[in-house]
Design an enzyme around this catalytic site. Structure first.
Site, PDB file in Angstrom:
ATOM      1  CD  GLU A  65      -1.448  -2.388   1.809  1.00  0.00           C
ATOM      2  OE1 GLU A  65      -0.236  -2.444   2.128  1.00  0.00           O
ATOM      3  OE2 GLU A  65      -2.228  -3.351   1.938  1.00  0.00           O
ATOM      4  N   PRO A 270      11.552 -13.433  -0.195  1.00  0.00           N
ATOM      5  CG  PRO A 270      12.461 -13.529   1.959  1.00  0.00           C
ATOM      6  CD  PRO A 270      12.836 -13.601   0.507  1.00  0.00           C
ATOM      7  CG  MET A 311      13.297  -4.386   2.996  1.00  0.00           C
ATOM      8  SD  MET A 311      11.799  -5.313   2.610  1.00  0.00           S
ATOM      9  CE  MET A 311      10.697  -3.997   2.106  1.00  0.00           C
ATOM     10  N   GLY A 312      13.881  -3.377  -1.363  1.00  0.00           N
ATOM     11  CA  GLY A 312      14.116  -2.404  -2.416  1.00  0.00           C
ATOM     12  C   GLY A 312      14.839  -2.911  -3.637  1.00  0.00           C
ATOM     13  N   PRO A 338       0.644  -8.107 -10.176  1.00  0.00           N
ATOM     14  CG  PRO A 338      -0.933  -8.599 -11.860  1.00  0.00           C
ATOM     15  CD  PRO A 338      -0.815  -8.095 -10.428  1.00  0.00           C
TER      16      PRO A 338
END
Length: 431
Positions: A65, A270, A311-312, A338
């Site tokens: 989000e 993950p 992350m990222g 997707p």
């Protein structure tokens, strides 16, 4: 409008539960390495100053989000530099994911818990002129206190499941009271629009799913070349945004694939990198060699599984691999977007559970732009077929690419609607 007995009961319960919820929320952030001061943002204690000028508060609960609104926030700041933006989210991973991508002038804080104390402290400090809630964050105390303070509320990319809608409809008077401050609802699908209209929100409209509107991919040519060089020509596939219960199936599929493709590398990404230790145990238990990104290892070590627990960097892994399996779809999580792998021009595979993106996946399947697999065994078969027939993988990728728009027209329309809500509330962005 007077609060209903049910709402008053919720407020009482939330007050009783707040000390326990606060301890849990703060400790969770502390365990993830967040400082004490920042963790206490969950209690409404700000660690940043409110800038001068009108301010829009945008709240996205978690990684998906929060990331989905970044292109919109960039556009809003470009169109109206005098409008300040505060972005809140509730998890350490979301903060880490958005930190390097925050547009200039956008402040990030952790969101206050849904208790009157944290919320009043937060609202007193930030004095937002508009509250924008992303996707499915309908917290009763938050909605009530914004309405009491005449802060207009917009729902952005709203998503409401059949179960949630049924729960609200069972208590229509409470729903009317709690939702009274919502001035506009931009819904990501027809189902959510219809649910919200049935609950009395006549302003609910279906619009462009924000997760289909992508910012520029964060992949440099140097990073991509380095990853290709580290692979050394080995074939590769990616399993992204996986959840508990899925990694075991992915690893079984990979182990089966190694029989015909002995140099194949699986990049396992993950959804929550803090689960890395548990996933390492699974990988080693499956008898597979592993290299861990967060430990500084790279793919040149030749491990059968590369655990990308950072992350990222998802854009990099999408750009590197011709085949991507999207997790959250073998479990009841509801699937993941997707659009990002589509923009990266990679073949998309997914499981049967994607309620959060039902319309998106229907469009992908209609265009022969993704493949649905039922379980880990079917996943292994499908990946093997695509490795053996790369032209089929290229066909899927080519069919998916047009479904990931990057234009600004939809962003401009949403931004102007949000600005108009502020104007209707007596604010002048250009003062």
């Amino acid at each position: 409008m007077r609060p209903t007995a049910l709402f008053q009961f919720y407020r009482m319960l939330s007050t009783i539960a707040l000390p326990f919820a606060a301890r849990s929320a703060v400790n969770k952030l502390r365990r993830a390495g967040i400082s004490v001061d920042r963790a206490h943002e969950r209690l409404g204690h700000a660690t940043a100053q409110r800038p001068l000028g009108p301010l829009i508060w945008v709240h996205g609960a978690s990684v998906g989000e929060a990331k989905s609104v970044l292109p919109l926030l960039s556009r809003m700041r470009a169109v109206s530099p005098g409008t300040q933006v505060l972005l809140t989210s509730g998890t350490a991973t979301s903060a880490e994911a958005v930190a390097p991508r925050l547009p200039d002038g956008v402040i990030h804080q952790f969101s206050p818990l849904d208790g009157t104390g944290p919320l009043n402290r937060f609202l007193d400090r930030w004095r937002p002129d508009l509250c924008v809630l992303v996707e499915s964050e309908l917290w009763p105390n938050l909605l009530d206190l914004c309405a009491r303070r005449d802060v207009p509320i917009a729902l952005l990319n709203a998503r409401l499941s059949d179960r949630s809608a049924e729960g609200w409809r069972n208590f229509p008077a409470t729903a009317t009271y709690v939702l009274r401050g919502i001035a506009w609802a931009h819904c990501q699908d027809r189902r959510s629009r219809d649910h919200l209209r049935a609950m009395g929100l006549s302003s609910a409209e279906q619009g462009t799913n924000l997760k289909s509107i992508l910012g520029a991919p964060r992949v440099t040519a140097q990073a991509l070349d380095a990853a290709h060089n580290a692979l050394g020509g080995r074939p590769v596939w990616v399993a992204a945004s996986t959840h508990p219960g899925e990694e075991g199936q992915v690893l079984a599929a990979h182990k089966a694939l190694l029989a015909d493709h002995p140099t194949l590398c699986l990049i396992l990404v993950p959804r929550h990198p803090e689960r890395a230790d548990d996933i390492l145990t699974l990988i080693r238990g499956a008898g597979l060699s592993v290299a861990q990104r967060s430990a500084g290892a790279d793919m040149s070590e030749g491990a059968q599984v590369y655990l990308a627990d950072t992350m990222g960097e998802t854009d990099l892994w999408y750009a590197l691999s011709p085949i991507v399996f999207l997790g959250g779809s073998f479990t009841d999580v509801g699937g993941h977007t997707p659009f990002e792998p589509a923009a990266a021009h990679t073949a998309i595979l997914h499981g049967p559970h994607y309620a959060n993106f039902a319309e998106a996946y229907a469009a992908f399947q209609m265009r022969d732009a993704s493949l649905q697999v039922t379980d880990g065994a079917a996943l292994g078969t499908a990946v093997g077929d695509l490795l053996t027939h790369p032209s089929r993988a290229a066909q899927l990728a080519g069919n998916a690419r047009p479904l990931a728009p990057t234009g600004t027209e939809a962003l401009d329309a949403i931004a102007q609607r949000l600005f108009s809500l502020m104007d209707e509330n007596g604010m002048d962005r250009h003062a």
